[in-house]
Design a protein around this motif. Structure first.
Motif, PDB file in Angstrom:
ATOM      1  N   ALA A 174     110.507  15.528  25.875  1.00 53.04           N
ATOM      2  CA  ALA A 174     111.407  14.555  26.520  1.00 53.04           C
ATOM      3  C   ALA A 174     110.593  13.589  27.356  1.00 53.04           C
ATOM      4  CB  ALA A 174     112.405  15.282  27.412  1.00 53.04           C
ATOM      5  N   ARG A 175     111.078  12.353  27.440  1.00 54.09           N
ATOM      6  CA  ARG A 175     110.494  11.360  28.349  1.00 54.09           C
ATOM      7  C   ARG A 175     111.502  11.142  29.472  1.00 54.09           C
ATOM      8  NH1 ARG A 175     108.699   7.501  23.260  1.00 54.09           N
ATOM      9  NH2 ARG A 175     106.846   8.711  22.704  1.00 54.09           N
ATOM     10  N   TYR A 176     111.263  11.781  30.610  1.00 56.71           N
ATOM     11  CA  TYR A 176     112.173  11.655  31.750  1.00 56.71           C
ATOM     12  C   TYR A 176     112.042  10.272  32.383  1.00 56.71           C
ATOM     13  CZ  TYR A 176     112.742  16.828  32.179  1.00 56.71           C
ATOM     14  OH  TYR A 176     113.015  18.162  31.997  1.00 56.71           O
ATOM     15  N   HIS A 177     113.202   9.751  32.813  1.00 58.11           N
ATOM     16  CA  HIS A 177     113.231   8.490  33.574  1.00 58.11           C
ATOM     17  C   HIS A 177     113.698   8.785  34.994  1.00 58.11           C
ATOM     18  CE1 HIS A 177     113.055   5.361  30.229  1.00 58.11           C
ATOM     19  NE2 HIS A 177     113.081   6.516  29.571  1.00 58.11           N
ATOM     20  N   ASN A 178     112.826   8.703  35.931  1.00 57.98           N
ATOM     21  CA  ASN A 178     113.075   8.821  37.381  1.00 57.98           C
ATOM     22  C   ASN A 178     114.270   9.712  37.750  1.00 57.98           C
ATOM     23  OD1 ASN A 178     112.930   8.336  40.165  1.00 57.98           O
ATOM     24  ND2 ASN A 178     112.065   6.310  39.795  1.00 57.98           N
ATOM     25  N   ILE A 179     113.971  10.983  37.927  1.00 57.92           N
ATOM     26  CA  ILE A 179     114.999  11.998  38.209  1.00 57.92           C
ATOM     27  C   ILE A 179     115.140  12.146  39.734  1.00 57.92           C
ATOM     28  CG2 ILE A 179     115.759  14.349  37.661  1.00 57.92           C
ATOM     29  CD1 ILE A 179     114.961  12.577  35.150  1.00 57.92           C
ATOM     30  N   PHE A 180     116.357  12.256  40.217  1.00 56.41           N
ATOM     31  CA  PHE A 180     116.556  12.381  41.669  1.00 56.41           C
ATOM     32  C   PHE A 180     117.681  13.368  41.962  1.00 56.41           C
ATOM     33  CE2 PHE A 180     120.613  10.324  42.695  1.00 56.41           C
ATOM     34  CZ  PHE A 180     120.928   9.785  41.450  1.00 56.41           C
ATOM     35  N   GLY A 181     117.759  13.787  43.232  1.00 61.34           N
ATOM     36  CA  GLY A 181     118.853  14.667  43.635  1.00 61.34           C
ATOM     37  C   GLY A 181     118.445  15.505  44.826  1.00 61.34           C
ATOM     38  N   PRO A 182     119.359  16.345  45.312  1.00 59.51           N
ATOM     39  CA  PRO A 182     119.055  17.230  46.429  1.00 59.51           C
ATOM     40  C   PRO A 182     117.897  18.170  46.095  1.00 59.51           C
ATOM     41  CG  PRO A 182     121.416  17.187  45.997  1.00 59.51           C
ATOM     42  CD  PRO A 182     120.759  16.446  44.878  1.00 59.51           C
ATOM     43  N   GLU A 183     117.183  18.572  47.116  1.00 61.04           N
ATOM     44  CA  GLU A 183     116.046  19.508  46.997  1.00 61.04           C
ATOM     45  C   GLU A 183     114.867  18.912  46.253  1.00 61.04           C
ATOM     46  OE1 GLU A 183     117.490  23.385  45.720  1.00 61.04           O
ATOM     47  OE2 GLU A 183     119.114  23.325  47.194  1.00 61.04           O
ATOM     48  N   GLY A 184     114.770  17.578  46.276  1.00 61.82           N
ATOM     49  CA  GLY A 184     113.585  16.900  45.741  1.00 61.82           C
ATOM     50  C   GLY A 184     112.712  16.445  46.897  1.00 61.82           C
ATOM     51  N   THR A 185     111.446  16.145  46.606  1.00 67.19           N
ATOM     52  CA  THR A 185     110.529  15.665  47.646  1.00 67.19           C
ATOM     53  C   THR A 185     111.096  14.396  48.291  1.00 67.19           C
ATOM     54  OG1 THR A 185     108.716  16.543  46.363  1.00 67.19           O
ATOM     55  CG2 THR A 185     108.149  14.903  48.024  1.00 67.19           C
ATOM     56  N   TRP A 186     111.206  14.389  49.616  1.00 70.29           N
ATOM     57  CA  TRP A 186     111.830  13.219  50.274  1.00 70.29           C
ATOM     58  C   TRP A 186     110.903  12.576  51.305  1.00 70.29           C
ATOM     59  CZ3 TRP A 186     113.132  13.622  55.612  1.00 70.29           C
ATOM     60  CH2 TRP A 186     112.972  14.902  56.144  1.00 70.29           C
ATOM     61  N   ARG A 187     109.718  13.129  51.492  1.00 72.42           N
ATOM     62  CA  ARG A 187     108.749  12.528  52.415  1.00 72.42           C
ATOM     63  C   ARG A 187     107.357  13.040  52.075  1.00 72.42           C
ATOM     64  NH1 ARG A 187     109.037  16.377  57.801  1.00 72.42           N
ATOM     65  NH2 ARG A 187     109.336  18.253  56.592  1.00 72.42           N
ATOM     66  N   GLY A 188     106.339  12.447  52.676  1.00 69.90           N
ATOM     67  CA  GLY A 188     104.981  12.972  52.497  1.00 69.90           C
ATOM     68  C   GLY A 188     104.113  12.150  51.563  1.00 69.90           C
ATOM     69  N   GLY A 189     104.700  11.172  50.835  1.00 72.49           N
ATOM     70  CA  GLY A 189     103.878  10.297  49.993  1.00 72.49           C
ATOM     71  C   GLY A 189     104.129  10.436  48.500  1.00 72.49           C
ATOM     72  N   LYS A 190     104.722  11.571  48.084  1.00 75.24           N
ATOM     73  CA  LYS A 190     104.985  11.752  46.643  1.00 75.24           C
ATOM     74  C   LYS A 190     106.437  11.412  46.281  1.00 75.24           C
ATOM     75  CE  LYS A 190     101.484  15.026  45.127  1.00 75.24           C
ATOM     76  NZ  LYS A 190     101.237  16.298  44.448  1.00 75.24           N
ATOM     77  N   GLU A 191     107.251  11.103  47.290  1.00 72.49           N
ATOM     78  CA  GLU A 191     108.675  10.851  47.026  1.00 72.49           C
ATOM     79  C   GLU A 191     108.869   9.561  46.239  1.00 72.49           C
ATOM     80  OE1 GLU A 191     107.150  10.848  49.862  1.00 72.49           O
ATOM     81  OE2 GLU A 191     107.739   9.156  51.106  1.00 72.49           O
ATOM     82  N   LYS A 192     109.940   9.570  45.401  1.00 75.83           N
ATOM     83  CA  LYS A 192     110.262   8.399  44.595  1.00 75.83           C
ATOM     84  C   LYS A 192     111.290   7.543  45.342  1.00 75.83           C
ATOM     85  CE  LYS A 192     110.487  11.568  41.489  1.00 75.83           C
ATOM     86  NZ  LYS A 192     111.882  11.872  41.303  1.00 75.83           N
ATOM     87  N   ALA A 193     111.591   6.371  44.761  1.00 77.54           N
ATOM     88  CA  ALA A 193     112.406   5.390  45.485  1.00 77.54           C
ATOM     89  C   ALA A 193     113.764   5.946  45.969  1.00 77.54           C
ATOM     90  CB  ALA A 193     112.594   4.145  44.626  1.00 77.54           C
ATOM     91  N   PRO A 194     114.536   6.676  45.150  1.00 75.18           N
ATOM     92  CA  PRO A 194     115.844   7.128  45.652  1.00 75.18           C
ATOM     93  C   PRO A 194     115.715   7.968  46.930  1.00 75.18           C
ATOM     94  CG  PRO A 194     115.697   7.445  43.272  1.00 75.18           C
ATOM     95  CD  PRO A 194     114.320   7.078  43.741  1.00 75.18           C
ATOM     96  N   ALA A 195     114.767   8.923  46.928  1.00 78.62           N
ATOM     97  CA  ALA A 195     114.607   9.780  48.101  1.00 78.62           C
ATOM     98  C   ALA A 195     114.026   8.983  49.274  1.00 78.62           C
ATOM     99  CB  ALA A 195     113.703  10.968  47.766  1.00 78.62           C
ATOM    100  N   ALA A 196     113.039   8.118  48.991  1.00 82.01           N
ATOM    101  CA  ALA A 196     112.401   7.348  50.076  1.00 82.01           C
ATOM    102  C   ALA A 196     113.433   6.448  50.747  1.00 82.01           C
ATOM    103  CB  ALA A 196     111.258   6.512  49.494  1.00 82.01           C
ATOM    104  N   ILE A 197     114.266   5.809  49.923  1.00 85.22           N
ATOM    105  CA  ILE A 197     115.236   4.858  50.490  1.00 85.22           C
ATOM    106  C   ILE A 197     116.351   5.613  51.226  1.00 85.22           C
ATOM    107  CG2 ILE A 197     116.964   3.109  49.832  1.00 85.22           C
ATOM    108  CD1 ILE A 197     114.794   2.053  47.832  1.00 85.22           C
ATOM    109  N   CYS A 198     116.805   6.731  50.676  1.00 87.71           N
ATOM    110  CA  CYS A 198     117.800   7.546  51.403  1.00 87.71           C
ATOM    111  C   CYS A 198     117.227   7.993  52.759  1.00 87.71           C
ATOM    112  CB  CYS A 198     118.212   8.774  50.593  1.00 87.71           C
ATOM    113  SG  CYS A 198     119.328   8.396  49.230  1.00 87.71           S
TER     114      CYS A 198
END
Ligand code: NAD
Ligand code: GDD
Length: 322
Positions: A174-198
């Motif tokens: 599978a080729r995943y396209h930017n997966i987000f949701g609860p219990e994902g990395t939300w800080r520290g430098g590896k977070e993606k846009a949905p978590a960073a912006i939230c």
């Protein structure tokens, strides 16, 4: 009892996948360098180990499993994969894991193995127009990913496809396209846009200002975690090899994503556009192939997924302030 092995079970998607497999009644072994950060694992057996080490791989793949999910990788959002600082580690770490795991599965006569590639393997030249990116599965070549992370994914896809062809293994890619949701990395430098912006929205008082990398007109689509897990399991158990996009085709600009997060928070904030790692100008999942061949495509609206994710991140941010 059916058995599953989840590699990368301490990570975001892996920990959600374990929960789902347990709900279905499978016996599950998880493996990772670490336990899940935000919840206790539900795996029957969880082994801490480094999959770059062949001895560890021999120990954790010591029997036949009905299903293997290979999610372990050195990965992160734009702030991690597009700066160039981690290129050597990303390629070395993830390629070594894939080489070790696949070879061991072959030797153990394990057939059904899922591999998590990424939309980052698509050529940069097809993602320059933010309104009209091309991420159809057959647009992968001539290859020109814009990151070493994407090149490693492309190499490893090919590795899984080669084992499927030469050894008759049931590899599923599978080729995943930017997966987000609860219990994902939300800080520290590896977070993606949905978590960073939230996170930024949660930490900023109403009427304040948040920073957005770039002009915010770059486009992406974001897939809610439950849909990612559903697509992953459906593909793994299907008779199709792939690669298939597993992503949402609800494309938005990053500015629109910020508006959706503000709405979830009930706040009105100003966006301050600053320089930052950007990646491709536009990206969207093309779901025609998976719809036609697997009879499934995700459908949860972005607003719904962001509302749930915002709630979770706001709670984390609040707990962190105390
Ligand atoms: P994640 O970083 O949360 O999970 C990956 C896990 O792999 C981590 O827990 C990490 O500790 C583990 N790992 C790394 N090196 C390891 C090693 N040497 N030995 C054992 N474990 C190791 O990432 P995720 O979001 O859960 O992504 C899972 C997979 O999906 C990855 O392969 C990723 O590249 C791919 N993917 C994810 C996204 C996304 O938006 N989340 C998009 C495209 C592809
Ligand atoms: N992370 C992040 N943080 N991105 C931001 C921010 C911010 O504060 N502000 C704006 N952005 C912009 C980035 O500059 C980029 O243009 C866009 O939001 C999306 O960034 P990410 O979500 O971090 O990554 P991506 O979509 O470029 O790539 C992700 O998705 C791939 C699959 O589609 C990564 O997670 C890859 O690892 C993944 O394979």
């Amino acid at each position: 009892m059916k058995t599953a092995l989840v590699l990368g079970a301490g990570g975001f998607i892996g920990s959600h996948l374990v929960k789902r497999l347990k709900r279905e009644g499978l016996w599950v072994r998880g493996v990772d360098l670490k336990f899940p950060e935000f919840a206790t694992t539900e795996a029957d057996d969880f082994l801490i180990g480094d999959l770059r080490d062949q001895r560890v791989v021999r120990e954790v793949i010591d029997r036949r499993f009905d299903e293997v999910y290979q999610l372990a990788a050195d990965m992160g959002g734009a702030g991690y994969i597009f700066t160039g600082e981690h290129d050597a580690d990303i390629m070395q770490n993830s390629a070594t894991i894939n080489l070790n795991v696949l070879d061991r599965c072959h030797k153990r006569n394990i057939s059904r193995i899922f591999y998590s590639s990424s939309a980052c393997m698509y050529p940069a030249y097809n993602q320059e127009d933010p309104d009209n990116p091309n991420c159809a599965e057959d647009s992968a070549y001539p290859a020109a990913p814009d990151s070493e992370y994407g090149w490693e994914k492309l190499f490893s896809e090919r590795l899984y496809l080669a084992y499927a062809r030469n050894h008759g293994m049931k590899c599923r890619v599978a080729r995943y396209h930017n997966i987000f949701g609860p219990e994902g990395t939300w800080r520290g430098g590896k977070e993606k846009a949905p978590a960073a912006i939230c996170r930024k929205v949660a930490e900023t008082p109403d009427g304040g200002e948040i920073e957005i990398w770039g002009d915010g007109l770059q486009t992406r689509s974001f897939l809610y975690i439950d849909e990612c897990v559903e697509g992953t399991i459906r593909l793994t158990r299907s008779d199709k090899t792939g690669p298939y996009n597993i992503g949402s085709d609800e494309m938005v600009t990053i500015n629109q994503l910020a508006e959706i997060a503000m709405k979830a928070a009930g706040k009105k904030l100003t966006l301050k556009h600053i320089p930052g790692p950007l990646g491709v100008r536009g990206r969207n999942s093309d779901n025609r192939k998976i719809s036609a061949e697997l009879g499934w495509a995700p459908s949860v609206a972005l607003t719904e997924g962001i509302a749930k994710t915002y709630c979770w991140i706001a709670t984390q941010a609040m707990a962190n302030r105390r």
